[in-house]
Design an enzyme around this catalytic site. Structure first.
Site, mmCIF file in Angstrom:
data_model
loop_
_atom_site.group_PDB
_atom_site.id
_atom_site.type_symbol
_atom_site.label_atom_id
_atom_site.label_comp_id
_atom_site.label_asym_id
_atom_site.label_seq_id
_atom_site.Cartn_x
_atom_site.Cartn_y
_atom_site.Cartn_z
ATOM 1 N N SER A 146 0.781 -0.952 -0.138
ATOM 2 C CA SER A 146 -0.045 0.196 -0.066
ATOM 3 C C SER A 146 0.894 1.417 -0.042
ATOM 4 C CB SER A 146 -1.018 -0.003 1.486
ATOM 5 O OG SER A 146 -1.458 1.333 1.393
ATOM 6 N N TYR A 159 -2.299 -1.241 10.112
ATOM 7 C CA TYR A 159 -2.209 -1.263 8.639
ATOM 8 C C TYR A 159 -0.930 -0.846 8.451
ATOM 9 C CZ TYR A 159 -4.102 -1.130 4.026
ATOM 10 O OH TYR A 159 -4.229 -1.264 2.812
HETATM 11 P P1 NAD Z 1 -11.438 -6.413 -0.271
HETATM 12 O O1 NAD Z 1 -11.948 -5.964 1.096
HETATM 13 O O2 NAD Z 1 -12.230 -5.765 -1.677
HETATM 14 O O3 NAD Z 1 -10.711 -7.557 -0.609
HETATM 15 C C1 NAD Z 1 -9.936 -8.226 0.511
HETATM 16 C C2 NAD Z 1 -9.952 -9.780 0.335
HETATM 17 O O4 NAD Z 1 -9.315 -10.505 1.261
HETATM 18 C C3 NAD Z 1 -11.324 -10.469 0.141
HETATM 19 O O5 NAD Z 1 -11.321 -11.489 -0.972
HETATM 20 C C4 NAD Z 1 -11.350 -11.131 1.476
HETATM 21 O O6 NAD Z 1 -12.311 -12.149 1.512
HETATM 22 C C5 NAD Z 1 -10.061 -11.654 1.704
HETATM 23 N N1 NAD Z 1 -9.938 -11.750 3.113
HETATM 24 C C6 NAD Z 1 -10.044 -11.087 4.306
HETATM 25 N N2 NAD Z 1 -9.579 -11.551 5.407
HETATM 26 C C7 NAD Z 1 -9.367 -12.763 4.840
HETATM 27 C C8 NAD Z 1 -8.844 -13.793 5.748
HETATM 28 N N3 NAD Z 1 -8.799 -13.786 7.056
HETATM 29 N N4 NAD Z 1 -8.459 -14.873 4.993
HETATM 30 C C9 NAD Z 1 -8.624 -15.154 3.707
HETATM 31 N N5 NAD Z 1 -9.031 -14.114 2.886
HETATM 32 C C10 NAD Z 1 -9.421 -13.077 3.505
HETATM 33 O O7 NAD Z 1 -10.188 -5.235 -0.265
HETATM 34 P P2 NAD Z 1 -9.198 -4.670 -1.173
HETATM 35 O O8 NAD Z 1 -9.242 -3.106 -1.229
HETATM 36 O O9 NAD Z 1 -9.200 -5.281 -2.647
HETATM 37 O O10 NAD Z 1 -7.635 -5.155 -0.643
HETATM 38 C C11 NAD Z 1 -7.044 -6.159 -1.200
HETATM 39 C C12 NAD Z 1 -5.469 -5.536 -0.744
HETATM 40 O O11 NAD Z 1 -5.265 -4.462 -1.297
HETATM 41 C C13 NAD Z 1 -5.376 -5.562 0.816
HETATM 42 O O12 NAD Z 1 -3.976 -6.081 1.029
HETATM 43 C C14 NAD Z 1 -5.169 -4.005 0.873
HETATM 44 O O13 NAD Z 1 -4.711 -3.718 2.230
HETATM 45 C C15 NAD Z 1 -4.501 -3.619 -0.352
HETATM 46 N N6 NAD Z 1 -4.775 -2.101 -0.778
HETATM 47 C C16 NAD Z 1 -5.827 -1.872 -0.968
HETATM 48 C C17 NAD Z 1 -6.272 -0.283 -1.210
HETATM 49 C C18 NAD Z 1 -7.492 0.271 -1.470
HETATM 50 O O14 NAD Z 1 -7.669 1.508 -1.466
HETATM 51 N N7 NAD Z 1 -8.546 -0.479 -1.713
HETATM 52 C C19 NAD Z 1 -5.389 0.485 -1.220
HETATM 53 C C20 NAD Z 1 -3.837 0.042 -0.946
HETATM 54 C C21 NAD Z 1 -3.649 -1.532 -0.513
#
Ligand code: NAD
Length: 264
Positions: A146, A159
């Site tokens: 991130s 985080y």
């Molecule tokens: P999201 O909530 O859409 O997806 C998260 C995924 O992780 C889902 O498939 C969920 O079922 C899975 N998950 C959560 N807890 C779990 C567990 N205990 N075991 C197995 N699977 C689990 O979120 P996203 O925004 O797509 O995030 C994906 C990655 O991207 C994360 O690591 C997040 O930190 C990172 N990220 C997101 C953003 C953003 O702005 N959305 C920015 C930077 C980084």
């Protein structure tokens, strides 16, 4: 680049039932990889996703459930994926959660959960996947970090700690495997419109008594000079590039894809 650079490769993407992980899984499948999905969700919806992805791309798509908060399940996920696909060539550690609170109020249980899912699970999956990659002399590991892997924000202690940690883990795995064709890189997105961020927008709207639209504008504009969300599909293209032969000299890097957030 051929339009199927990953034909005959097998990819495991954690947390690929939603958001960024789902976009990456779709892109890798479209590039020819057999894909193992993982993450939580409604079983019927996951089955629909799996069918749709297999149908539109013509590759085999599997789903292996695992709660990545539990170290043993992270290792087992990899073993089951190898049993199904014969090997893992591409490992994308993407699963993640968020919790927002100042340090003095941060619940211990949320700290443990964020560190377990966002950081430790990537250590356990990588540890389980590396021996097979090393035996075959090829592998691509991509950690979804991130902007918070490079800079901090208030109220996100767990985080920010986890994301800085995964950038460090990325470098160590890269160095330990530098002499073979196994790379490990991190991708550092800014704001992406996914359920993880929606929760923060709704909380902001409620806390400030403003509309969801106004909360979205203020959340994105506050950090991201582009004032636009990063698209999950753009992250997926970068992930795909890192898996290709052309990406083979890139290792230990942490790529920002954040509309200018960390350039400030
Ligand atoms: P999201 O909530 O859409 O997806 C998260 C995924 O992780 C889902 O498939 C969920 O079922 C899975 N998950 C959560 N807890 C779990 C567990 N205990 N075991 C197995 N699977 C689990 O979120 P996203 O925004 O797509 O995030 C994906 C990655 O991207 C994360 O690591 C997040 O930190 C990172 N990220 C997101 C953003 C953003 O702005 N959305 C920015 C930077 C980084």
């Amino acid at each position: 680049m051929s339009d199927k650079p990953l034909a005959s490769r097998v990819a495991l993407v954690t947390g690929s039932t939603s958001g960024i992980g789902l976009a990456i899984a779709r892109r890798l499948a479209a590039a020819g990889a057999e894909v193992v999905l993982n993450g939580f969700g409604d079983p019927a919806e996951i089955e629909r996703l799996r069918d749709e992805m297999a149908e539109t791309t013509g590759v085999r798509v599997h789903y292996v459930p695992a709660d990545l908060a539990v170290p043993a399940e992270a290792g087992e996920l990899v073993q089951r994926a190898i049993a199904i696909g014969g090997r893992i060539d591409v490992l994308v550690n993407n699963a993640g959660i968020q919790h927002v609170a100042p340090v003095q109020d941060f619940p211990d249980e949320r700290w443990e959960a964020v560190i377990a899912i966002n950081l430790s699970s990537a250590f356990y999956t990588t540890k389980a996947a590396l021996p097979d990659m090393q035996a075959r002399g090829w592998g691509r590991i991509i950690n979804i970090a991130s902007a918070h892997g490079k800079v901090a924000s208030i109220n996100k202690a767990a985080y920010v700690a986890a994301k800085h940690g995964i950038v460090g883990l990325t470098k160590v795995v890269a160095l330990e495997n530098a002499k073979v064709d196994i790379t490990c890189n991190a991708i550092c997105p800014g704001w992406v419109d996914t359920p993880l961020v929606r929760k923060q927008i709704v909380a902001r709207a409620q806390a400030q008594g403003i509309t969801v639209e106004a909360a979205t504008r203020s959340l994105v504009g506050e950090k991201q000079p582009s004032e636009r969300f990063v698209q999950p599909e753009h992250i997926a293209e970068l992930a795909l590039f890192l898996t290709t032969e052309a990406g083979g000299s890139i290792t230990g890097a942490a790529y920002s894809i954040d509309g200018g957030w960390t350039a400030q």
